[in-house]
Scaffold this active site. Structure first.
Site, mmCIF file in Angstrom:
data_model
loop_
_atom_site.group_PDB
_atom_site.id
_atom_site.type_symbol
_atom_site.label_atom_id
_atom_site.label_comp_id
_atom_site.label_asym_id
_atom_site.label_seq_id
_atom_site.Cartn_x
_atom_site.Cartn_y
_atom_site.Cartn_z
ATOM 1 N N ASP A 10 0.861 -1.198 0.000
ATOM 2 C CA ASP A 10 0.000 0.000 0.000
ATOM 3 C C ASP A 10 0.893 1.243 0.000
ATOM 4 O O ASP A 10 2.093 1.157 0.271
ATOM 5 C CB ASP A 10 -0.914 0.002 1.242
ATOM 6 N N SER A 11 0.277 2.398 -0.224
ATOM 7 C CA SER A 11 1.025 3.661 -0.162
ATOM 8 C C SER A 11 1.564 3.921 1.244
ATOM 9 O O SER A 11 2.507 4.660 1.425
ATOM 10 C CB SER A 11 0.115 4.822 -0.564
ATOM 11 N N CYS A 73 -4.291 -1.385 -2.094
ATOM 12 C CA CYS A 73 -4.445 0.058 -2.281
ATOM 13 C C CYS A 73 -5.382 0.252 -3.461
ATOM 14 O O CYS A 73 -5.062 -0.174 -4.577
ATOM 15 C CB CYS A 73 -3.071 0.668 -2.572
ATOM 16 N N GLU A 152 -2.422 8.441 8.765
ATOM 17 C CA GLU A 152 -0.952 8.395 8.721
ATOM 18 C C GLU A 152 -0.326 9.117 9.915
ATOM 19 O O GLU A 152 0.809 8.835 10.279
ATOM 20 C CB GLU A 152 -0.444 9.012 7.407
ATOM 21 N N CYS A 184 -11.120 2.907 0.156
ATOM 22 C CA CYS A 184 -9.695 3.184 0.375
ATOM 23 C C CYS A 184 -9.302 2.388 1.605
ATOM 24 O O CYS A 184 -10.029 2.380 2.609
ATOM 25 C CB CYS A 184 -9.472 4.675 0.605
ATOM 26 N N HIS A 186 -7.167 2.812 3.833
ATOM 27 C CA HIS A 186 -6.901 3.555 5.073
ATOM 28 C C HIS A 186 -8.180 3.745 5.901
ATOM 29 O O HIS A 186 -8.121 3.895 7.118
ATOM 30 C CB HIS A 186 -6.342 4.951 4.764
HETATM 31 N N1 DGL Z 1 -4.797 3.296 0.894
HETATM 32 C C1 DGL Z 1 -4.872 3.734 -0.439
HETATM 33 C C2 DGL Z 1 -6.162 3.381 -1.134
HETATM 34 O O1 DGL Z 1 -6.714 2.349 -0.837
HETATM 35 C C3 DGL Z 1 -4.227 5.014 -0.866
HETATM 36 C C4 DGL Z 1 -4.383 6.200 -0.019
HETATM 37 C C5 DGL Z 1 -3.459 7.306 -0.490
HETATM 38 O O2 DGL Z 1 -2.257 7.106 -0.473
HETATM 39 O O3 DGL Z 1 -3.996 8.345 -0.883
HETATM 40 O O4 DGL Z 1 -6.620 4.068 -2.005
#
Ligand code: DGL
Length: 257
Positions: A10-11, A73, A152, A184, A186
């Site tokens: 993931d990011s 992600c 984050e 997402c 996150h």
């Molecule tokens: N967790 C990621 C997603 O599912 C990316 C969030 C990000 O880096 O903006 O889209």
């Protein structure tokens, strides 16, 4: 049988919500988690840049000997999944599903809310899924502005987080949404706040990560890739950021179990 690890990327910290589901259903598998960290958030970057970052990350997991890779992600999946599957054709790659389908099948009010990053929402994957399953249903796509930054920086339980979530979700509730899709990885970290904002309005919050973990199980079985019964599973954490961030990944992962 194959004792090599499963890679999860993931990011940043978000993919840990998928990592923990995989850990839950496959406790005997070794896992390598790569949270970029250095380039997070991805959500409003140009698609070509996200593709380049995803290429670098998946390349690193292939180098680490992963037998299957999960792009945990939505943003990287939307921008790069076809490219990644073509480039790394020897390794099965699982991407995120937007979960719009189950929400559209379950809605009674015929209004579905989808929260995701800007780049996910303007990509073909989300738009096509909504068009395919959302006939006769109002699908409200709303970017979770500031959500990734809150997670984050470990601020997901703060009044600021609640205000941010309320600003995105209240308009959906006013339109009568009875399903809210977390598009997402996150966002599940914001579930306690989301539940507070939604209250007792009978809204279902849809998190696709258990379905992604089930897909991993299916593919391991299909390709005969399960670890051997004598394998001793390990969990490793990698990042393109610094050692402090790598330790945060590890701590947040263990705390999430
Ligand atoms: N967790 C990621 C997603 O599912 C990316 C969030 C990000 O880096 O903006 O889209």
């Amino acid at each position: 049988m194959n004792d090599a690890p499963i890679g999860v990327y993931d990011s940043g910290l978000g993919g840990l919500t998928v990592w923990r589901e995989i850990r839950r259903v496959l406790p005997d598998e070794s896992l390598v988690y790569l949270g970029d960290g250095k380039n997070c958030p991805y959500g409003s970057r140009p698609r070509e840049e996200i593709r380049r970052l995803a290429d670098e990350a998946v390349g690193r997991l292939v180098e680490a000997g992963c037998k299957l890779i999960v792009v945990a992600c939505n943003t990287a999946t939307a921008a790069a999944i076809d490219f990644l599957r073509e480039k790394y054709a020897g390794v099965p790659i699982v991407g995120m599903e937007p979960a719009v389908k189950p929400a559209c099948l379950a809605t009674r009010s015929r209004v579905v809310g989808v929260l995701a990053t800007e780049r996910s929402l303007d990509g073909d994957l989300f738009r096509h899924t909504a068009a395919r399953y959302g006939e006769g249903i109002e699908v409200l796509m709303v970017p979770g502005r500031g959500f990734v930054e809150l997670v984050e920086s470990d601020r997901e339980e703060t009044p600021e987080a609640e205000a941010c979530v309320r600003a995105a979700v209240e308009p959906m509730l006013e339109r009568g949404a009875d399903q809210i899709v977390l598009g997402c990885t996150h966002y599940p970290f914001l579930l306690p706040v989301l539940r507070r904002v939604v209250g007792d309005r009978g809204v279902t919050i849809v998190d696709p990560s258990p379905a992604v973990a089930r897909r991993v199980v299916q593919l391991l079985d299909r390709y005969g890739l399960r670890a051997s019964p004598t394998h001793r599973p390990t969990c490793e954490f990698l990042t393109f950021a610094d050692e402090a961030y790598r330790r945060r990944l590890e701590q947040k992962a263990l705390a999430s179990l």
